[in-house]
Design an enzyme around this catalytic site. Structure first.
Site: not given
Ligand code: CTP
Length: 400
Positions: A208-210
Site C-alpha cells: 500500500g502507500n501512505h
C-alpha cells in the site's frame, strides 16, 4: 451549500413564529450567517433572546433603540443578505410587501434587499383563502419572490385546513434547492478518485502507500458544494464523505481501473487524486506465505495507468485532471505527465515542500494547464487547496 451564505430571516406575528427557532438552528448548522428581524407582533410569540442565542447575532426589532439612539441600517442589512427568508409571513406583512408599505424594519429591509426573497405564509384558512391574500401572493410572485406554500392541518384557531406554515425542514430544503439551481456545476457529473490502493500479496499482506485520501475527499466535497453530482471512487481510508456524494469503495488498482472506466463515459469532469499503486504482485497467494526462507523475492507487474487510459478515451467535452507527486525535477515531470496522459490540468505536489504530502492536513500545490500556464499556491489546509483546484476547474468549465 449554505456555508457562509448571509441570510436574513424575517419573522412575523404568528403562532408559527416558534418554529423559526428550529429554522435558525438548521441554517446555522449548515454554516449560514443568520440575522433575524422580528416585527413587533412576532416578539410577542418568540423572544429576541432565543433567536439571538441560536443565530449568534443580535436580533433586530426596530429601526432604532429609543434609549441609546442606535440605528439599524435597513439598506445595509438588505445589501448584506444573499437570501431573505420571511417565515412565518403573516397576511398583514404579505399585504405590505405586495403594495410597498414600509412601516417597520422588516418591510424596509425587504424593499432594500436585492437578493432573492422567499416567503412562507402562516395564517388561518379563511385568511389564506381570501381573495386579497391570494391577490397579494400573486403580486409578490410577479416581483420574483418565491412562495413556500403552506400545508394543511390543524390551525391555531382549532379549525382544519390550509394555512399552516411549511415545516422548518421543508423551508430549509426549499432554500437549498433554490441555491443549487444557481450553482456553477449544476448538471455536471464529476468523478473523483481518492486514497491509496492495496495490492494483495496473500490473504493477510498487501502493498500500500501512505495516502490518507484527505485531499480527494476535500475535492469531492467542494465539487458537490458547487452543485456537481459527484461520484467518489475511494481506496481504503478512514475518511468520511458528504452524504450527497455517491461513494464507491475499491481496494486494488485493478478495482479502481474498472470503476473509473465504467464511470468515465457518464463523467464530465474527472479528478484523479488517488495514489494508485504502480506495481502489483504477479501472483496473489491463496494461503498465508510462511517464512521458510532467509530471503524472499516478490515478483511485481506494472499496473495499468488509469489516468493515461482515461486520457486516451477522453472526448472533447470531458475534462481530465491529474496529480503528480514528485521528489525531484518536479516541474519537468509534471508537465510531461500532463501531455503524456492527455490532461487538461495537472496538480503538482512536491514532497520537498514543507506541509505537503501524506497524512498532513495541509498541502502545497502548483497547477499547470495545457496552455503551459503555471499557478503557484501557498501552503494551505486541504479544504482550502480543494477550493483552489475547483476554482481552476471552474475556469476551464467557463471556457468550454
Ligand atoms: N495514476 C493512475 N494510475 C496509475 C498510477 C498513477 O491513474 N497506475 C495517476 C495518479 O492518480 C495521478 C497521476 O497518475 O493522478 C500521477 O501519478 P504519479 O504517482 O505522480 O505518477 P506516475 O504516472 O505513476 O509516474 P511515476 O510514479 O513514475 O512518477
Amino acid at each position: 451549500m449554505l456555508e457562509n451564505k448571509n441570510i436574513i430571516l424575517g419573522v412575523c406575528g404568528s403562532i408559527a413564529a416558534y418554529k423559526s427557532a428550529t429554522l435558525v438552528r438548521l441554517l446555522v448548522k449548515a454554516g449560514a450567517n443568520v440575522k433575524v428581524i422580528l416585527t413587533a407582533d412576532a416578539a410577542n410569540f418568540i423572544t429576541p433572546l432565543t433567536l439571538a442565542t441560536l443565530s449568534k447575532n443580535p436580533v433586530y426589532t426596530q429601526y432604532f433603540d429609543a434609549e441609546t439612539g442606535v440605528w439599524s441600517n435597513h439598506v445595509e442589512l438588505g445589501l448584506w443578505a444573499d437570501y431573505m427568508l420571511i417565515a412565518p409571513a403573516s397576511a398583514n406583512t404579505l399585504a405590505k410587501m405586495a403594495t410597498g408599505i414600509c412601516d417597520n424594519l422588516l418591510t424596509a429591509v425587504y424593499l432594500s434587499a436585492k437578493c432573492p426573497v422567499l416567503f412562507a405564509p402562516a395564517m388561518d384558512l379563511d385568511m389564506w383563502k381570501h381573495e386579497s391574500t391570494q391577490h397579494n401572493i400573486q403580486q409578490l410572485q410577479t416581483y420574483h419572490n418565491q412562495l413556500i406554500a403552506p400545508g394543511s392541518g390543524e390551525l391555531a384557531s382549532g379549525l382544519y385546513g390550509e394555512g399552516r406554515m411549511a415545516e422548518p425542514e421543508e423551508i430549509f430544503s426549499f432554500l437549498e434547492a433554490l441555491i443549487s439551481q444557481h450553482l456553477p456545476l449544476k448538471g455536471k457529473n464529476v468523478t473523483v478518485t481518492a486514497g491509496p490502493t492495496y495490492e494483495a500479496i496473500d490473504p493477510v499482506r498487501f502493498i500500500g502507500n501512505h495516502s490518507s485520501g484527505k485531499m480527494g475527499f476535500a475535492i469531492a466535497d467542494q465539487l458537490a458544494t458547487l452543485g456537481a453530482t459527484v461520484t467518489l471512487i475511494s481506496g481504503p481510508t478512514a475518511e468520511k464523505s458528504l452524504h450527497k456524494v455517491n461513494r464507491i469503495n475499491v481496494t486494488s488498482a485493478a478495482d479502481m481501473l474498472e470503476a473509473c472506466t465504467a464511470a468515465f463515459t457518464q463523467t464530465d469532469i474527472m479528478v484523479m487524486s488517488a495514489a494508485v499503486a504502480d506495481y502489483t504482485p504477479v501472483k496473489k497467494e491463496t494461503q498465508k506465505i510462511k517464512k521458510h526462507t532467509e530471503e524472499f523475492q516478490l515478483e511485481l507487474r506494472k499496473t495499468t495507468d488509469i489516468l493515461a487510459t482515461l486520457g486516451a478515451m477522453k472526448k472533447d467535452h470531458q475534462l481530465l485532471i491529474g496529480f503528480a507527486l514528485e521528489t525531484e525535477n518536479e516541474e519537468v515531470h509534471a508537465k510531461a505527465k500532463l501531455l503524456k496522459k492527455n490532461l487538461d490540468l495537472i496538480v503538482l505536489n512536491s514532497l520537498n515542500d514543507k506541509g505537503a504530502g501524506f497524512k498532513v492536513d495541509t498541502n502545497k500545490i502548483t497547477i499547470f494547464n495545457r496552455a503551459a500556464e503555471k499557478t503557484v499556491f501557498q501552503t494551505k489546509s486541504k479544504t482550502e487547496v480543494a477550493k483552489d483546484i475547483c476554482t481552476e476547474i471552474l475556469k476551464l468549465v467557463a471556457r468550454s
